[in-house]
Design a protein around this motif. Structure first.
Motif, PDB file in Angstrom:
ATOM      1  N   PHE A   1       0.682  -1.165  -0.022  1.00  0.00           N
ATOM      2  CA  PHE A   1      -0.050   0.134  -0.087  1.00  0.00           C
ATOM      3  C   PHE A   1       0.895   1.307  -0.069  1.00  0.00           C
ATOM      4  O   PHE A   1       1.740   1.409   0.485  1.00  0.00           O
ATOM      5  N   PRO A   2       0.678   2.008  -0.597  1.00  0.00           N
ATOM      6  CA  PRO A   2       1.396   3.429  -0.952  1.00  0.00           C
ATOM      7  C   PRO A   2       1.116   4.370   0.224  1.00  0.00           C
ATOM      8  O   PRO A   2      -0.157   4.466   0.737  1.00  0.00           O
ATOM      9  N   GLU A   3       1.888   5.306   0.540  1.00  0.00           N
ATOM     10  CA  GLU A   3       2.013   6.391   1.647  1.00  0.00           C
ATOM     11  C   GLU A   3       1.662   7.376   0.536  1.00  0.00           C
ATOM     12  O   GLU A   3       2.232   7.281  -0.537  1.00  0.00           O
ATOM     13  N   PRO A   4       0.760   8.406   0.905  1.00  0.00           N
ATOM     14  CA  PRO A   4       0.318   9.326  -0.109  1.00  0.00           C
ATOM     15  C   PRO A   4       1.642  10.220  -0.493  1.00  0.00           C
ATOM     16  O   PRO A   4       1.761  10.573  -1.576  1.00  0.00           O
ATOM     17  N   THR A   5       2.634  10.551   0.277  1.00  0.00           N
ATOM     18  CA  THR A   5       3.847  11.067  -0.130  1.00  0.00           C
ATOM     19  C   THR A   5       4.490  10.596  -1.419  1.00  0.00           C
ATOM     20  O   THR A   5       4.798  11.101  -2.180  1.00  0.00           O
ATOM     21  N   ALA A   6       4.549   9.067  -1.379  1.00  0.00           N
ATOM     22  CA  ALA A   6       5.236   8.371  -2.380  1.00  0.00           C
ATOM     23  C   ALA A   6       4.465   8.693  -3.446  1.00  0.00           C
ATOM     24  O   ALA A   6       5.089   8.913  -4.696  1.00  0.00           O
ATOM     25  N   VAL A   7       3.033   8.456  -3.773  1.00  0.00           N
ATOM     26  CA  VAL A   7       2.126   8.698  -4.827  1.00  0.00           C
ATOM     27  C   VAL A   7       2.460  10.148  -5.245  1.00  0.00           C
ATOM     28  O   VAL A   7       2.484  10.307  -6.523  1.00  0.00           O
ATOM     29  N   LYS A   8       2.351  11.183  -4.469  1.00  0.00           N
ATOM     30  CA  LYS A   8       2.437  12.674  -4.655  1.00  0.00           C
ATOM     31  C   LYS A   8       3.584  12.592  -5.547  1.00  0.00           C
ATOM     32  O   LYS A   8       3.679  13.230  -6.520  1.00  0.00           O
ATOM     33  N   LYS A   9       4.936  12.418  -5.294  1.00  0.00           N
ATOM     34  CA  LYS A   9       5.937  12.401  -5.782  1.00  0.00           C
ATOM     35  C   LYS A   9       5.850  11.779  -7.363  1.00  0.00           C
ATOM     36  O   LYS A   9       6.582  12.246  -8.290  1.00  0.00           O
ATOM     37  N   LEU A  10       5.303  10.539  -7.407  1.00  0.00           N
ATOM     38  CA  LEU A  10       5.171   9.835  -8.573  1.00  0.00           C
ATOM     39  C   LEU A  10       4.400  10.663  -9.704  1.00  0.00           C
ATOM     40  O   LEU A  10       4.715  10.902 -10.724  1.00  0.00           O
ATOM     41  N   VAL A  11       3.249  11.189  -9.073  1.00  0.00           N
ATOM     42  CA  VAL A  11       2.447  12.049 -10.024  1.00  0.00           C
ATOM     43  C   VAL A  11       3.036  13.487 -10.315  1.00  0.00           C
ATOM     44  O   VAL A  11       3.063  13.796 -11.233  1.00  0.00           O
ATOM     45  N   ARG A  12       3.513  13.988  -9.299  1.00  0.00           N
ATOM     46  CA  ARG A  12       4.606  15.269  -9.671  1.00  0.00           C
ATOM     47  C   ARG A  12       5.243  15.051 -10.690  1.00  0.00           C
ATOM     48  O   ARG A  12       5.627  16.090 -11.533  1.00  0.00           O
ATOM     49  N   ASP A  13       6.376  13.748 -10.640  1.00  0.00           N
ATOM     50  CA  ASP A  13       7.114  13.775 -11.710  1.00  0.00           C
ATOM     51  C   ASP A  13       6.471  13.528 -12.995  1.00  0.00           C
ATOM     52  O   ASP A  13       7.271  13.809 -14.118  1.00  0.00           O
ATOM     53  N   ARG A  14       5.434  13.234 -13.340  1.00  0.00           N
ATOM     54  CA  ARG A  14       4.756  13.234 -14.731  1.00  0.00           C
ATOM     55  C   ARG A  14       3.923  14.347 -14.993  1.00  0.00           C
ATOM     56  O   ARG A  14       3.770  14.639 -16.263  1.00  0.00           O
ATOM     57  N   VAL A  15       3.251  15.216 -14.250  1.00  0.00           N
ATOM     58  CA  VAL A  15       2.423  16.260 -14.515  1.00  0.00           C
ATOM     59  C   VAL A  15       2.989  17.714 -14.091  1.00  0.00           C
ATOM     60  O   VAL A  15       2.545  18.637 -14.669  1.00  0.00           O
ATOM     61  N   ALA A  16       4.042  17.864 -13.169  1.00  0.00           N
ATOM     62  CA  ALA A  16       4.387  18.932 -12.747  1.00  0.00           C
ATOM     63  C   ALA A  16       5.874  18.720 -12.236  1.00  0.00           C
ATOM     64  O   ALA A  16       5.936  19.143 -10.888  1.00  0.00           O
ATOM     65  N   PRO A  17       6.754  18.470 -12.885  1.00  0.00           N
ATOM     66  CA  PRO A  17       8.152  18.103 -12.348  1.00  0.00           C
ATOM     67  C   PRO A  17       8.902  19.219 -11.656  1.00  0.00           C
ATOM     68  O   PRO A  17       9.734  19.061 -10.556  1.00  0.00           O
ATOM     69  N   GLY A  18       8.431  20.488 -11.886  1.00  0.00           N
ATOM     70  CA  GLY A  18       9.106  21.480 -11.388  1.00  0.00           C
ATOM     71  C   GLY A  18       8.501  22.061  -9.989  1.00  0.00           C
ATOM     72  O   GLY A  18       8.966  22.813  -9.140  1.00  0.00           O
ATOM     73  N   LYS A  19       7.343  21.403  -9.779  1.00  0.00           N
ATOM     74  CA  LYS A  19       6.610  21.569  -8.400  1.00  0.00           C
ATOM     75  C   LYS A  19       6.958  21.148  -7.139  1.00  0.00           C
ATOM     76  O   LYS A  19       7.410  19.912  -6.935  1.00  0.00           O
ATOM     77  N   SER A  20       7.102  22.109  -6.264  1.00  0.00           N
ATOM     78  CA  SER A  20       7.577  21.731  -4.939  1.00  0.00           C
ATOM     79  C   SER A  20       6.369  21.015  -4.219  1.00  0.00           C
ATOM     80  O   SER A  20       5.327  21.526  -4.172  1.00  0.00           O
ATOM     81  N   LEU A  21       6.840  19.993  -3.388  1.00  0.00           N
ATOM     82  CA  LEU A  21       5.804  19.495  -2.617  1.00  0.00           C
ATOM     83  C   LEU A  21       5.934  19.730  -1.089  1.00  0.00           C
ATOM     84  O   LEU A  21       5.368  19.085  -0.290  1.00  0.00           O
ATOM     85  N   GLY A  22       6.745  20.787  -0.778  1.00  0.00           N
ATOM     86  CA  GLY A  22       7.048  21.269   0.659  1.00  0.00           C
ATOM     87  C   GLY A  22       7.559  20.173   1.205  1.00  0.00           C
ATOM     88  O   GLY A  22       8.512  19.506   1.086  1.00  0.00           O
ATOM     89  N   HIS A  23       7.354  19.895   2.563  1.00  0.00           N
ATOM     90  CA  HIS A  23       7.642  18.960   3.396  1.00  0.00           C
ATOM     91  C   HIS A  23       7.733  17.295   2.872  1.00  0.00           C
ATOM     92  O   HIS A  23       8.413  16.855   3.451  1.00  0.00           O
ATOM     93  N   SER A  24       6.850  17.302   1.887  1.00  0.00           N
ATOM     94  CA  SER A  24       6.858  15.819   1.323  1.00  0.00           C
ATOM     95  C   SER A  24       7.957  15.690   0.665  1.00  0.00           C
ATOM     96  O   SER A  24       8.395  14.467  -0.008  1.00  0.00           O
ATOM     97  N   ASP A  25       8.709  16.716  -0.050  1.00  0.00           N
ATOM     98  CA  ASP A  25       9.927  16.307  -0.673  1.00  0.00           C
ATOM     99  C   ASP A  25      11.210  15.768  -0.008  1.00  0.00           C
ATOM    100  O   ASP A  25      12.096  15.564  -0.481  1.00  0.00           O
ATOM    101  N   LYS A  26      10.936  16.008   1.424  1.00  0.00           N
ATOM    102  CA  LYS A  26      12.160  15.456   2.219  1.00  0.00           C
ATOM    103  C   LYS A  26      12.237  14.156   2.474  1.00  0.00           C
ATOM    104  O   LYS A  26      11.345  13.312   2.372  1.00  0.00           O
TER     105      LYS A  26
END
Length: 100
Positions: free
Chosen positions: A75-100
């Motif tokens: 099962f995914p943690e939301p942070t992991a999925v957010k990074k994967l989605v970001r890499d495909r739809v908005a590579p330059g977007k900062s995810l704030g604390h999720s990027d750490k």
């Protein structure tokens, strides 16, 4: 990134699909993840759908590409999925604390 490239990226249509097992009662988990993604990518996503399935399925797709499959990755943690989605739809977007 030039303004034209930034505008083009925003205008692209990006769809996320979360397929979940109805037999396992995973709708609440899928809905929670959907809410997390819609909140994070409110301007980048044009569609997010929940697809009922069976047999223990829990799969996240971005533009028809599987980015997470519970059978392979657990099962995914939301942070992991957010990074994967970001890499495909908005590579330059900062995810704030999720990027750490």
């Amino acid at each position: 990134m030039t303004d034209a490239l930034a505008e083009n990226r925003v205008q692209q249509e990006h769809r996320v699909q979360i397929e979940y097992c109805t037999q396992c009662r995973w709708l609440p988990r899928a809905a929670w993840l959907a809410q997390e993604l819609l909140t994070t990518f409110e301007t980048e996503l044009t569609e997010l759908s929940l697809k009922p399935g069976t047999g223990g399925v829990f799969v996240v797709r971005v533009d028809d590409e599987v980015v997470w499959d519970r059978r392979e990755q657990g099962f995914p943690e939301p942070t992991a999925v957010k990074k994967l989605v970001r890499d495909r739809v908005a590579p330059g977007k900062s995810l704030g604390h999720s990027d750490k």
